[in-house]
Design an enzyme around this catalytic site. Structure first.
Site, PDB file in Angstrom:
ATOM      1  N   ARG A 150       0.839  -1.199   0.000  1.00 29.32           N
ATOM      2  CA  ARG A 150       0.000   0.000   0.000  1.00 29.32           C
ATOM      3  C   ARG A 150       0.870   1.243   0.000  1.00 29.32           C
ATOM      4  NH1 ARG A 150      -1.363   3.739   4.794  1.00 29.32           N
ATOM      5  NH2 ARG A 150      -3.124   4.945   4.027  1.00 29.32           N
ATOM      6  N   ARG A 189      -5.846  18.389   5.158  1.00 29.01           N
ATOM      7  CA  ARG A 189      -4.522  18.145   5.721  1.00 29.01           C
ATOM      8  C   ARG A 189      -3.730  19.447   5.769  1.00 29.01           C
ATOM      9  NH1 ARG A 189      -2.616  12.881   5.999  1.00 29.01           N
ATOM     10  NH2 ARG A 189      -3.937  11.306   5.026  1.00 29.01           N
ATOM     11  N   LYS A 195     -13.086   3.745   1.911  1.00 22.47           N
ATOM     12  CA  LYS A 195     -12.696   3.895   3.310  1.00 22.47           C
ATOM     13  C   LYS A 195     -13.872   4.460   4.111  1.00 22.47           C
ATOM     14  CE  LYS A 195      -8.477   5.518   3.876  1.00 22.47           C
ATOM     15  NZ  LYS A 195      -7.270   6.377   3.708  1.00 22.47           N
ATOM     16  N   THR A 225      -5.132   0.870  10.959  1.00 23.15           N
ATOM     17  CA  THR A 225      -4.732   1.894  11.931  1.00 23.15           C
ATOM     18  C   THR A 225      -4.355   1.309  13.284  1.00 23.15           C
ATOM     19  OG1 THR A 225      -6.273   3.456  10.884  1.00 23.15           O
ATOM     20  CG2 THR A 225      -5.206   4.147  12.923  1.00 23.15           C
TER      21      THR A 225
END
Length: 348
Positions: free
Chosen positions: A47, A84, A225, A283
């Site tokens: 990934r 971000r 996601k 995560t």
């Protein structure tokens, strides 16, 4: 419509087979020797995080993976609508109670103000809103908004680094389903023969369809996601229209509630099993192993329960991208997954 070839490959996996291991490739692992070691330790998918590094770095790394491990599929996450901080020359450190300034003026470098990548960010801010950053490790409260600047007071000590996610759970941002950057990234993904594309903050079947409209290569699979409340509210339709779904527990925790993340994970896994859609659980699976050679018992228990609940893939992030023990973390994850699948097989 899900490409038939990918649907068959993913959904024909035996239910008792060990979960696949998705390893994030970063500075410590983007070399031939480490890729071979990760493969030997159990990596089944590589990934890349499109939010970090340059397009040229990703192009070189994709080529390196395919040349070194031609049988390993590549997943590239694209940033999507995630807010971000931009790349910073100066990454500011602060103490609890300090006031720092977020801005939509990208001329700043972090030394005085910290720019974010959403040009209308300041328009949705108001005093009193809670802001989280870096998967919830940093917490702030909005003090005031002045022009394009958002003054925020730190609730913890920390450092706000480049390209870190910024979450405001109380705000409802009005943004298009597909951004111009998404279009650029989708073109990049297909030019470089990536196998799966990860889409951030997927909230509906319409969102998945908008991404599929950009796909010209039938073999490219979509990984949606699920990481906010809107995605949870529409998870059945998102699951039905995706090749795979990913439970990104970092953003999901700060966008909803840390106390409920485990329960949300169980709900998503159950819904995906009903539709026979593979799920990647991601995560902090072995977060301790970024700096230490051994995991905690809580991490092992967390992984075990994810596999028992039906996770078909387990994802390592910092453990293999920047960690000190990437091969050990991959091997450990493989052994836990194998032990749980053996238990399931014996029980059934």
């Amino acid at each position: 419509m899900i490409p038939a070839k990918i649907r068959v490959e993913l959904r024909s996996l035996p239910e008792c087979s060990p979960p696949g291991i998705v390893a994030t490739i970063g500075p410590v692992s983007a070399n031939r020797e480490m890729l071979l070691a990760l493969d030997g330790a159990g990596m089944t998918m590589a990934r890349l995080n499109g939010s970090h590094n340059t397009s040229e770095w990703h192009r070189r790394t994709i080529r390196l993976i395919k040349e070194t491990l031609p049988g390993i599929p590549v997943l590239l996450d694209i940033p999507g609508r995630k807010i971000r901080t931009i790349p910073l020359v100066h990454e500011p450190a602060f103490r609890t109670g300090d006031v720092i300034i977020l801005t939509t003026d990208r001329q700043h470098d972090g030394s005085i103000k910290i720019p974010v990548n959403f040009d209308q960010f300041h328009e949705f801010m108001m005093p009193g809103l809670e802001i989280h950053a870096d998967d919830g490790h940093l917490s702030f409260t909005v003090e005031k908004v002045y022009g394009r600047d958002v003054h925020i007071r730190a609730n913890v000590d920390g450092v706000l680094r480049s390209r870190k996610g910024v979450n405001v759970p109380q705000a409802r941002f009005e943004r298009p389903l597909v951004t111009n950057h998404d279009r650029e990234m989708m073109a990049f993904v297909q030019e470089n023969d990536v196998d799966f594309v990860g889409i951030s903050f997927v909230e509906s079947a319409g969102h998945v369809a908008a991404i599929r409209d950009l796909i010209t290569q039938e073999r490219l699979g979509v990984v949606s996601k699920l990481e906010n409340q809107e995605g949870l509210d529409h998870m059945d339709e998102v699951i039905a229209t995706s090749n795979m779904v990913m439970i990104d527990r970092g953003d999901l925790a700060v966008e909803t509630s840390p106390e409920l993340v485990c329960l949300f994970q169980k709900s998503i896994l159950a819904a995906a099993q009903r539709q026979k859609t593979p799920v990647i659980v991601a995560t902090e699976l072995l977060n301790t192993m970024i700096e230490h050679p051994y995991p905690t018992k809580a991490e092992i228990s967390d992984i075990t329960n994810a596999v028992l609940d039906g996770a078909r893939f387990l994802m390592l992030s910092g453990e293999t991208a920047i960690g000190s023990y990437p091969v050990e973390a991959t091997s450990r994850l493989q052994r836990i997954g194998q032990a749980v699948s053996t238990y399931i097989h014996q029980r059934s």
